[in-house]
Design a protein around this motif. Structure first.
Motif, PDB file in Angstrom:
ATOM      1  N   UNK A 254      83.556 -12.953  37.743  1.00 18.43           N
ATOM      2  CA  UNK A 254      82.954 -12.128  38.775  1.00 18.43           C
ATOM      3  C   UNK A 254      82.834 -12.847  40.099  1.00 18.43           C
ATOM      4  N   UNK A 255      83.755 -13.778  40.354  1.00 16.81           N
ATOM      5  CA  UNK A 255      83.739 -14.524  41.604  1.00 16.81           C
ATOM      6  C   UNK A 255      82.847 -15.750  41.596  1.00 16.81           C
ATOM      7  N   UNK A 256      82.135 -15.980  40.497  1.00 18.54           N
ATOM      8  CA  UNK A 256      81.236 -17.138  40.407  1.00 18.54           C
ATOM      9  C   UNK A 256      81.843 -18.216  39.515  1.00 18.54           C
ATOM     10  N   UNK A 257      81.614 -19.496  39.816  1.00 15.65           N
ATOM     11  CA  UNK A 257      82.163 -20.576  38.978  1.00 15.65           C
ATOM     12  C   UNK A 257      81.736 -20.412  37.527  1.00 15.65           C
ATOM     13  N   UNK A 258      82.680 -20.618  36.625  1.00 17.62           N
ATOM     14  CA  UNK A 258      82.414 -20.473  35.191  1.00 17.62           C
ATOM     15  C   UNK A 258      82.843 -21.718  34.429  1.00 17.62           C
ATOM     16  N   UNK A 259      84.093 -22.168  34.627  1.00 14.09           N
ATOM     17  CA  UNK A 259      84.589 -23.378  33.981  1.00 14.09           C
ATOM     18  C   UNK A 259      85.394 -24.215  34.976  1.00 14.09           C
ATOM     19  N   UNK A 260      85.218 -25.523  34.903  1.00 13.08           N
ATOM     20  CA  UNK A 260      86.067 -26.461  35.622  1.00 13.08           C
ATOM     21  C   UNK A 260      86.618 -27.457  34.611  1.00 13.08           C
ATOM     22  N   UNK A 261      87.943 -27.527  34.540  1.00 10.95           N
ATOM     23  CA  UNK A 261      88.617 -28.350  33.538  1.00 10.95           C
ATOM     24  C   UNK A 261      89.473 -29.395  34.226  1.00 10.95           C
ATOM     25  N   UNK A 262      89.495 -30.605  33.665  1.00  8.02           N
ATOM     26  CA  UNK A 262      90.301 -31.694  34.203  1.00  8.02           C
ATOM     27  C   UNK A 262      90.995 -32.419  33.059  1.00  8.02           C
ATOM     28  N   UNK A 263      92.316 -32.517  33.143  1.00  9.95           N
ATOM     29  CA  UNK A 263      93.058 -33.262  32.138  1.00  9.95           C
ATOM     30  C   UNK A 263      92.981 -34.743  32.474  1.00  9.95           C
ATOM     31  N   UNK A 264      92.373 -35.518  31.569  1.00  7.15           N
ATOM     32  CA  UNK A 264      92.253 -36.956  31.783  1.00  7.15           C
ATOM     33  C   UNK A 264      93.444 -37.721  31.253  1.00  7.15           C
ATOM     34  N   UNK A 265      94.120 -37.167  30.237  1.00  9.22           N
ATOM     35  CA  UNK A 265      95.299 -37.822  29.658  1.00  9.22           C
ATOM     36  C   UNK A 265      96.155 -36.772  28.969  1.00  9.22           C
ATOM     37  N   UNK A 266      97.457 -36.910  29.122  1.00  7.07           N
ATOM     38  CA  UNK A 266      98.415 -36.109  28.359  1.00  7.07           C
ATOM     39  C   UNK A 266      99.547 -37.053  27.992  1.00  7.07           C
ATOM     40  N   UNK A 267      99.737 -37.284  26.695  1.00  5.44           N
ATOM     41  CA  UNK A 267     100.601 -38.367  26.238  1.00  5.44           C
ATOM     42  C   UNK A 267     101.401 -37.948  25.004  1.00  5.44           C
ATOM     43  N   UNK A 268     102.533 -38.583  24.840  1.00  7.59           N
ATOM     44  CA  UNK A 268     103.263 -38.494  23.585  1.00  7.59           C
ATOM     45  C   UNK A 268     102.643 -39.444  22.571  1.00  7.59           C
ATOM     46  N   UNK A 269     102.719 -39.091  21.300  1.00  2.00           N
ATOM     47  CA  UNK A 269     102.269 -39.987  20.234  1.00  2.00           C
ATOM     48  C   UNK A 269     103.509 -40.705  19.703  1.00  2.00           C
ATOM     49  N   UNK A 270     103.501 -41.996  19.802  1.00  2.00           N
ATOM     50  CA  UNK A 270     104.701 -42.770  19.458  1.00  2.00           C
ATOM     51  C   UNK A 270     104.959 -42.822  17.964  1.00  2.00           C
ATOM     52  N   UNK A 271     103.896 -42.809  17.164  1.00  2.00           N
ATOM     53  CA  UNK A 271     104.051 -42.904  15.714  1.00  2.00           C
ATOM     54  C   UNK A 271     103.002 -42.039  15.053  1.00  2.00           C
ATOM     55  N   UNK A 272     103.425 -41.168  14.156  1.00  3.38           N
ATOM     56  CA  UNK A 272     102.505 -40.286  13.438  1.00  3.38           C
ATOM     57  C   UNK A 272     102.242 -40.840  12.055  1.00  3.38           C
ATOM     58  N   UNK A 273     101.000 -41.153  11.789  1.00  2.00           N
ATOM     59  CA  UNK A 273     100.574 -41.649  10.482  1.00  2.00           C
ATOM     60  C   UNK A 273      99.757 -40.539   9.818  1.00  2.00           C
ATOM     61  N   UNK A 274     100.196 -40.065   8.665  1.00  2.64           N
ATOM     62  CA  UNK A 274      99.500 -38.972   7.987  1.00  2.64           C
ATOM     63  C   UNK A 274      98.027 -39.290   7.752  1.00  2.64           C
ATOM     64  N   UNK A 275      97.715 -40.537   7.561  1.00  2.00           N
ATOM     65  CA  UNK A 275      96.325 -40.916   7.289  1.00  2.00           C
ATOM     66  C   UNK A 275      95.415 -40.604   8.467  1.00  2.00           C
ATOM     67  N   UNK A 276      95.972 -40.624   9.666  1.00  2.00           N
ATOM     68  CA  UNK A 276      95.166 -40.346  10.855  1.00  2.00           C
ATOM     69  C   UNK A 276      94.756 -38.883  10.944  1.00  2.00           C
ATOM     70  N   UNK A 277      95.457 -38.005  10.221  1.00  2.00           N
ATOM     71  CA  UNK A 277      95.144 -36.586  10.241  1.00  2.00           C
ATOM     72  C   UNK A 277      94.423 -36.137   8.971  1.00  2.00           C
ATOM     73  N   UNK A 278      94.126 -37.054   8.091  1.00  2.00           N
ATOM     74  CA  UNK A 278      93.463 -36.715   6.830  1.00  2.00           C
ATOM     75  C   UNK A 278      91.959 -36.598   7.050  1.00  2.00           C
ATOM     76  N   UNK A 279      91.337 -35.494   6.632  1.00  2.00           N
ATOM     77  CA  UNK A 279      89.886 -35.350   6.819  1.00  2.00           C
ATOM     78  C   UNK A 279      89.124 -36.322   5.939  1.00  2.00           C
ATOM     79  N   UNK A 280      88.022 -36.874   6.437  1.00  2.00           N
ATOM     80  CA  UNK A 280      87.204 -37.747   5.595  1.00  2.00           C
ATOM     81  C   UNK A 280      86.530 -36.964   4.480  1.00  2.00           C
ATOM     82  N   UNK A 281      86.030 -37.648   3.503  1.00  2.00           N
ATOM     83  CA  UNK A 281      85.427 -36.988   2.336  1.00  2.00           C
ATOM     84  C   UNK A 281      84.193 -36.174   2.708  1.00  2.00           C
ATOM     85  N   UNK A 282      83.562 -36.489   3.847  1.00  2.00           N
ATOM     86  CA  UNK A 282      82.356 -35.779   4.264  1.00  2.00           C
ATOM     87  C   UNK A 282      82.666 -34.488   5.032  1.00  2.00           C
TER      88      UNK A 282
END
Length: 375
Positions: A254-282
């Motif tokens: 409605x013309x009023x500020x609502x969200x301000x977003x800033x990208x601090x980093x955008x990067x390629x991942x050099x190596x994907x390790x499945x363990x890094x995407x595994x949820x912890x037991x909790x």
């Protein structure tokens, strides 16, 4: 903010274990180096900025039936597929990536009510980690082949928190939910600055329809008018994996500020390790089957037929509903408002149809609330 009478309202920085590297790319086909800064305002505060007028009201021409589509008509499915492939990060064909977004949310008085950081590590449609760290949400979601798991706060992100991600990663997400719309191209000029826009409309003519505007010499997304009163400007555009990615994004309501977003980093991942995407037991999961606190998108609605004794009154009925996996309403029960108006609201919302709510591509039942208003 103006609302039409007799309206029906729908109530409904983390250190990763992965090793990211900065993306090194040749310049994108679209020129992004010297673009003007766009702002939603009555006038720009600097010579280098272009003001896009704020939207505070709309007019609807209900007599514009059976409009004949001319040479400016757009095949929306093809257009959407093309633009999604040129803007943002919503694709299964990209190399693994990592993004960090800081955000501020504002209320109607312009006060900064919430701030936080959104971070995502992505290696596939069912292999990602999404992290919110803020004053009102702290959670990490792990997408796996076995389902979605959640660590930390168990509520689903609210509309603003979801928008933090979609405005940058998936800027056409709202357009993808629209059903029964047609598109047409139009040139719009703001303070002498020309943009090529695609309007998404139904049969009735709206003064400020949903629209997406681009640089005239390419497909760099610069401005959108989306759901409700949201207007979004996309600035500091950078190439990433052959796409245009906005790194400064501002949303007004409605013309009023609502969200301000800033990208601090955008990067390629050099190596994907499945363990890094595994949820912890909790972590809790897999999530699904039936959820609440999410925002299902209606694709078909109906208005209540109020009893004659209530038609001159102003009131709101809240109904609790359950939406099935096919998007149809399974049950509806009035819980607040005039008891004699419950049945009309319940009968109305049982006719609603929603876009099926998907979790990792699988539909889930949804518990939600609908407000039927007689204003």
């Amino acid at each position: 903010m103006p609302k039409s009478a007799h309206a029906l309202l729908f109530a409904i920085s983390v250190a990763g274990l992965l090793t990211p590297v900065r993306a090194q790319e040749a310049p994108a086909t679209n020129h992004t180096g010297n673009l003007k800064t766009l702002v939603v305002a009555t006038e720009a505060k600097s010579n280098g900025a272009i003001a896009i007028p704020p939207i505070a009201s709309v007019t609807i021409n209900l007599k514009n039936d059976n409009r004949t589509l001319g040479g400016d008509a757009v095949d929306l499915a093809k257009w959407l597929s093309k633009e999604v492939g040129l803007n943002g990060l919503q694709s299964t064909e990209l190399q693994p990536w990592h993004i960090v977004v800081t955000y501020d949310q504002f209320d109607e008085d312009g006060d900064n009510v919430h701030s936080g950081v959104y971070e995502e590590y992505w290696a596939g449609a069912k292999k990602y980690k999404r992290i919110y760290k803020s004053d009102n949400l702290n959670q990490t979601d792990y997408a796996t082949a076995k389902g979605l798991y959640r660590l930390g706060d168990q509520q689903w992100p609210d509309r603003a928190q979801i928008q933090v991600r979609t405005e940058i990663v998936d800027p056409f997400s709202y357009a993808a939910t629209l059903v029964g719309f047609h598109g047409r191209t139009i040139e719009r000029t703001f303070s002498g600055y020309q943009l090529q826009c695609v309007l998404l409309e139904k049969d009735s003519e709206i003064s400020n329809p949903t629209q997406y505007c681009f640089e005239p010499d390419g497909s760099v997304l610069r401005y959108s008018k989306g759901f409700g009163w949201y207007q979004t400007v996309y600035n500091r555009i950078a190439p990433f994996q052959g796409r245009s990615l906005a790194q400064d994004v501002e949303v007004t309501d409605g013309g009023k500020p609502y969200l301000k977003l800033r990208v601090g980093a955008i990067e390629l991942i050099s190596h994907v390790d499945d363990a890094d995407f595994a949820p912890p037991s909790t972590a809790i999961g897999p999530l699904g089957d039936r959820v609440s606190g999410v925002h299902p998108v209606p694709v078909k609605t109906s208005f209540p037929q109020w009893p004659a004794s209530l038609r001159s009154q102003h009131f709101t009925v809240t109904a609790e509903i359950v939406i099935g996996k096919d998007g149809h309403v399974m049950s509806a029960h009035g819980v607040s408002g005039p008891a004699e108006a419950f049945k009309a609201c319940e009968d109305s919302v049982r006719k609603w149809v929603f876009k099926p709510y998907l979790i990792l591509g699988e539909p889930a039942e949804v518990e939600a609330k609908i407000m039927c208003s007689n204003n």
